[in-house]
Enzyme design. Sequence first.
Site, PDB file in Angstrom:
ATOM      1  N   GLY A  12       0.772  -1.224  -0.027  1.00 25.07           N
ATOM      2  CA  GLY A  12       0.123   0.003  -0.159  1.00 25.07           C
ATOM      3  C   GLY A  12       1.130   1.369  -0.056  1.00 25.07           C
ATOM      4  O   GLY A  12       0.530   2.098  -0.779  1.00 25.07           O
ATOM      5  N   ASP A  49      12.947 -12.145  -2.187  1.00 22.38           N
ATOM      6  CA  ASP A  49      12.204 -12.710  -0.888  1.00 22.38           C
ATOM      7  C   ASP A  49      13.255 -12.160   0.406  1.00 22.38           C
ATOM      8  O   ASP A  49      14.414 -12.544   0.331  1.00 22.38           O
ATOM      9  CB  ASP A  49      12.063 -14.161  -0.904  1.00 22.38           C
ATOM     10  CG  ASP A  49      11.278 -14.573   0.443  1.00 22.38           C
ATOM     11  OD1 ASP A  49      11.230 -13.957   1.137  1.00 22.38           O
ATOM     12  OD2 ASP A  49      11.053 -15.712   0.712  1.00 22.38           O
ATOM     13  N   GLY A  71       7.891  -6.468   4.210  1.00 24.39           N
ATOM     14  CA  GLY A  71       7.694  -7.365   5.505  1.00 24.39           C
ATOM     15  C   GLY A  71       6.254  -7.600   5.772  1.00 24.39           C
ATOM     16  O   GLY A  71       5.255  -6.930   5.120  1.00 24.39           O
ATOM     17  N   VAL A  72       5.982  -8.352   6.618  1.00 20.71           N
ATOM     18  CA  VAL A  72       4.567  -8.429   7.125  1.00 20.71           C
ATOM     19  C   VAL A  72       4.227  -7.327   7.831  1.00 20.71           C
ATOM     20  O   VAL A  72       4.683  -6.751   8.812  1.00 20.71           O
ATOM     21  CB  VAL A  72       4.409  -9.813   8.068  1.00 20.71           C
ATOM     22  CG1 VAL A  72       3.007  -9.808   8.731  1.00 20.71           C
ATOM     23  CG2 VAL A  72       4.705 -10.880   7.353  1.00 20.71           C
ATOM     24  N   SER A  73       2.987  -6.516   7.720  1.00 22.30           N
ATOM     25  CA  SER A  73       2.579  -5.511   8.048  1.00 22.30           C
ATOM     26  C   SER A  73       1.396  -5.137   9.028  1.00 22.30           C
ATOM     27  O   SER A  73       1.204  -4.073   9.546  1.00 22.30           O
ATOM     28  CB  SER A  73       2.202  -4.046   6.924  1.00 22.30           C
ATOM     29  OG  SER A  73       1.090  -4.869   6.231  1.00 22.30           O
ATOM     30  N   ASN A 110       4.026   2.344  15.067  1.00 27.19           N
ATOM     31  CA  ASN A 110       3.576   2.800  16.389  1.00 27.19           C
ATOM     32  C   ASN A 110       3.515   1.593  17.268  1.00 27.19           C
ATOM     33  O   ASN A 110       3.151   1.755  18.478  1.00 27.19           O
ATOM     34  CB  ASN A 110       2.114   3.557  15.978  1.00 27.19           C
ATOM     35  CG  ASN A 110       1.316   2.812  15.616  1.00 27.19           C
ATOM     36  OD1 ASN A 110       0.245   2.206  16.259  1.00 27.19           O
ATOM     37  ND2 ASN A 110       0.946   2.610  14.379  1.00 27.19           N
ATOM     38  N   HIS A 111       3.239   0.466  16.809  1.00 25.84           N
ATOM     39  CA  HIS A 111       2.966  -0.829  17.601  1.00 25.84           C
ATOM     40  C   HIS A 111       4.132  -1.468  18.413  1.00 25.84           C
ATOM     41  O   HIS A 111       4.119  -2.112  19.152  1.00 25.84           O
ATOM     42  CB  HIS A 111       2.491  -1.799  16.688  1.00 25.84           C
ATOM     43  CG  HIS A 111       1.177  -1.608  16.009  1.00 25.84           C
ATOM     44  ND1 HIS A 111      -0.107  -1.543  17.005  1.00 25.84           N
ATOM     45  CD2 HIS A 111       0.717  -1.237  14.959  1.00 25.84           C
ATOM     46  CE1 HIS A 111      -1.299  -1.163  16.247  1.00 25.84           C
ATOM     47  NE2 HIS A 111      -0.628  -0.800  14.967  1.00 25.84           N
ATOM     48  N   TYR A 134       3.994  -8.572  15.764  1.00 23.62           N
ATOM     49  CA  TYR A 134       4.394  -7.715  14.866  1.00 23.62           C
ATOM     50  C   TYR A 134       5.480  -6.412  15.346  1.00 23.62           C
ATOM     51  O   TYR A 134       6.373  -5.989  14.924  1.00 23.62           O
ATOM     52  CB  TYR A 134       3.207  -7.211  13.977  1.00 23.62           C
ATOM     53  CG  TYR A 134       3.507  -6.004  13.366  1.00 23.62           C
ATOM     54  CD1 TYR A 134       3.999  -6.045  12.184  1.00 23.62           C
ATOM     55  CD2 TYR A 134       2.735  -4.582  13.788  1.00 23.62           C
ATOM     56  CE1 TYR A 134       4.080  -4.798  11.222  1.00 23.62           C
ATOM     57  CE2 TYR A 134       2.704  -3.404  13.072  1.00 23.62           C
ATOM     58  CZ  TYR A 134       3.679  -3.712  11.817  1.00 23.62           C
ATOM     59  OH  TYR A 134       3.688  -2.464  11.230  1.00 23.62           O
TER      60      TYR A 134
HETATM   61  N1  LIG Z   1       0.332   1.499   6.281  1.00 24.98           N
HETATM   62  C1  LIG Z   1       0.723   2.002   7.703  1.00 24.98           C
HETATM   63  O1  LIG Z   1      -0.060   2.825   7.972  1.00 24.98           O
HETATM   64  C2  LIG Z   1       1.663   1.408   8.535  1.00 24.98           C
HETATM   65  C3  LIG Z   1       1.887   1.639   9.805  1.00 24.98           C
HETATM   66  C4  LIG Z   1       2.722   1.397  10.481  1.00 24.98           C
HETATM   67  C5  LIG Z   1       4.098   0.695   9.902  1.00 24.98           C
HETATM   68  N2  LIG Z   1       3.881   0.239   8.598  1.00 24.98           N
HETATM   69  C6  LIG Z   1       4.945  -0.212   7.844  1.00 24.98           C
HETATM   70  O2  LIG Z   1       5.434   0.172   6.558  1.00 24.98           O
HETATM   71  C7  LIG Z   1       5.604  -0.914   5.813  1.00 24.98           C
HETATM   72  C8  LIG Z   1       4.784  -0.802   4.569  1.00 24.98           C
HETATM   73  O3  LIG Z   1       3.344  -0.926   5.064  1.00 24.98           O
HETATM   74  P1  LIG Z   1       2.194  -1.430   3.870  1.00 24.98           P
HETATM   75  O4  LIG Z   1       0.893  -0.608   4.506  1.00 24.98           O
HETATM   76  O5  LIG Z   1       2.675  -0.647   2.391  1.00 24.98           O
HETATM   77  O6  LIG Z   1       2.161  -2.787   3.885  1.00 24.98           O
HETATM   78  P2  LIG Z   1       1.806  -3.840   2.938  1.00 24.98           P
HETATM   79  O7  LIG Z   1       1.528  -5.057   3.733  1.00 24.98           O
HETATM   80  O8  LIG Z   1       0.730  -3.317   2.087  1.00 24.98           O
HETATM   81  O9  LIG Z   1       2.968  -3.805   2.088  1.00 24.98           O
HETATM   82  C9  LIG Z   1       4.279  -4.810   2.538  1.00 24.98           C
HETATM   83  C10 LIG Z   1       4.939  -5.455   1.268  1.00 24.98           C
HETATM   84  O10 LIG Z   1       5.976  -6.353   1.824  1.00 24.98           O
HETATM   85  C11 LIG Z   1       6.066  -7.531   0.872  1.00 24.98           C
HETATM   86  N3  LIG Z   1       6.606  -8.384   1.703  1.00 24.98           N
HETATM   87  C12 LIG Z   1       6.361  -9.455   2.625  1.00 24.98           C
HETATM   88  N4  LIG Z   1       6.981 -10.240   2.893  1.00 24.98           N
HETATM   89  C13 LIG Z   1       7.941 -10.379   2.320  1.00 24.98           C
HETATM   90  C14 LIG Z   1       9.060 -11.112   2.163  1.00 24.98           C
HETATM   91  N5  LIG Z   1       9.559 -11.921   2.532  1.00 24.98           N
HETATM   92  N6  LIG Z   1      10.060 -10.402   1.150  1.00 24.98           N
HETATM   93  C15 LIG Z   1       9.696  -9.466   0.231  1.00 24.98           C
HETATM   94  N7  LIG Z   1       8.539  -8.622   0.318  1.00 24.98           N
HETATM   95  C16 LIG Z   1       7.948  -9.186   1.334  1.00 24.98           C
HETATM   96  C17 LIG Z   1       4.577  -7.808   0.476  1.00 24.98           C
HETATM   97  O11 LIG Z   1       4.489  -8.553  -0.415  1.00 24.98           O
HETATM   98  C18 LIG Z   1       4.027  -6.255   0.522  1.00 24.98           C
HETATM   99  O12 LIG Z   1       4.147  -5.912  -0.839  1.00 24.98           O
HETATM  100  C19 LIG Z   1       5.608  -2.081   6.525  1.00 24.98           C
HETATM  101  O13 LIG Z   1       6.692  -2.719   7.239  1.00 24.98           O
HETATM  102  C20 LIG Z   1       4.745  -1.946   7.654  1.00 24.98           C
HETATM  103  O14 LIG Z   1       4.874  -2.559   8.646  1.00 24.98           O
HETATM  104  C21 LIG Z   1       2.827   0.744   7.924  1.00 24.98           C
END
Ligand SMILES: NC(=O)c1ccc[n+]([C@@H]2O[C@H](COP(=O)([O-])OP(=O)(O)OC[C@H]3O[C@@H](n4cnc5c(N)ncnc54)[C@H](O)[C@@H]3O)[C@@H](O)[C@H]2O)c1
Length: 270
Positions: A12, A49, A71-73, A110-111, A134
């Site tokens: 996202g 990966d 990563g796992v989000s 924030n978590h 997480y």
């Molecule tokens: N969206 C938010 O509001 C928010 C808030 C706090 C932190 N974050 C952090 O920001 C980052 C991006 O968030 P997001 O909302 O776009 O998350 P998202 O889940 O939409 O995107 C994460 C991406 O990481 C990839 N991914 C997962 N496992 C993988 C692996 N083993 N190897 C390679 N790629 C892998 C997924 O395919 C995915 O495209 C994340 O690290 C998340 O923890 C996001």
Amino acid sequence: MEKVLMTGAAGGIGGRLRTLLKGVYRELRLSDVTTLAGLAKDEQFVAADLADLAQVERAVAGVEGIIHLGGVSIEKPWSMIHPANIVGCYNLFEAARRHGVRRVVFASSNHVMGFYRRRRRVGTDALVRPDSRYGVSKAFGEALGAFYADKYGLGVLCIRIGNFTDKPVDMRRMSIWISPDDLVQLIRIGLEHPDLRYEVVYGASDNARSWWDNAAAFRLGYRPKGRAEDHLADAQAGQAKLAPNPIADMFEGGPFCSDEFVGDPETRGA
Ligand SMILES: NC(=O)c1ccc[n+]([C@@H]2O[C@H](COP(=O)([O-])OP(=O)(O)OC[C@H]3O[C@@H](n4cnc5c(N)ncnc54)[C@H](O)[C@@H]3O)[C@@H](O)[C@H]2O)c1
């Protein structure tokens, strides 16, 4: 800073940043475990990966800076968090070291601080109180960043992202929201600020109801433009649709705190 890698590019935030960072860096290399659809002519994609160091090294080779979003989000079983966020984050920093990368911007969360009570104001020097596996994995990533900064001289900015959306959708998000443009501003500070060594900042816009002291970000020149208060009516409407959840409503991490919670919340958190 001319060549930058963005992991998690299929996600996202990655999807929005592909547009918002267009033209900012001469080369913005995109990586994810999921293949990206609709690549523009000037976009380069390297599948990797994060759990596989050799693949991560291939993605990292030749760049000067990394935006690590991959990563796992959200909260998931340890069998999913461990390879992507623990092993994967280690691989990312280690590949950065091996390939002489200068800067890493780490998408923390924030978590990491979810079990602080909402009435408290916390800075980035407070103890971590993760609310989930997480959140623990993000605290681990921040620790890795400090280690690679202090031992090997990598410049690292950890951004504890609140909630990245166009506008806050409920009252918790009124306190933790970050607009896409404000996140871009923080990422650019992480990649471009001349004096950055290791810093942790909150990824939050100019939110009147914030729970966080973001002095570290302001010191680095961050001037957020998004104002949560401008979206109060929408957030109140969103909140009205949510069922009350006393444990989630007590702590900053919200439902990440109440999920799986056992016992008396009055005796928990900080
Ligand atoms: N969206 C938010 O509001 C928010 C808030 C706090 C932190 N974050 C952090 O920001 C980052 C991006 O968030 P997001 O909302 O776009 O998350 P998202 O889940 O939409 O995107 C994460 C991406 O990481 C990839 N991914 C997962 N496992 C993988 C692996 N083993 N190897 C390679 N790629 C892998 C997924 O395919 C995915 O495209 C994340 O690290 C998340 O923890 C996001």
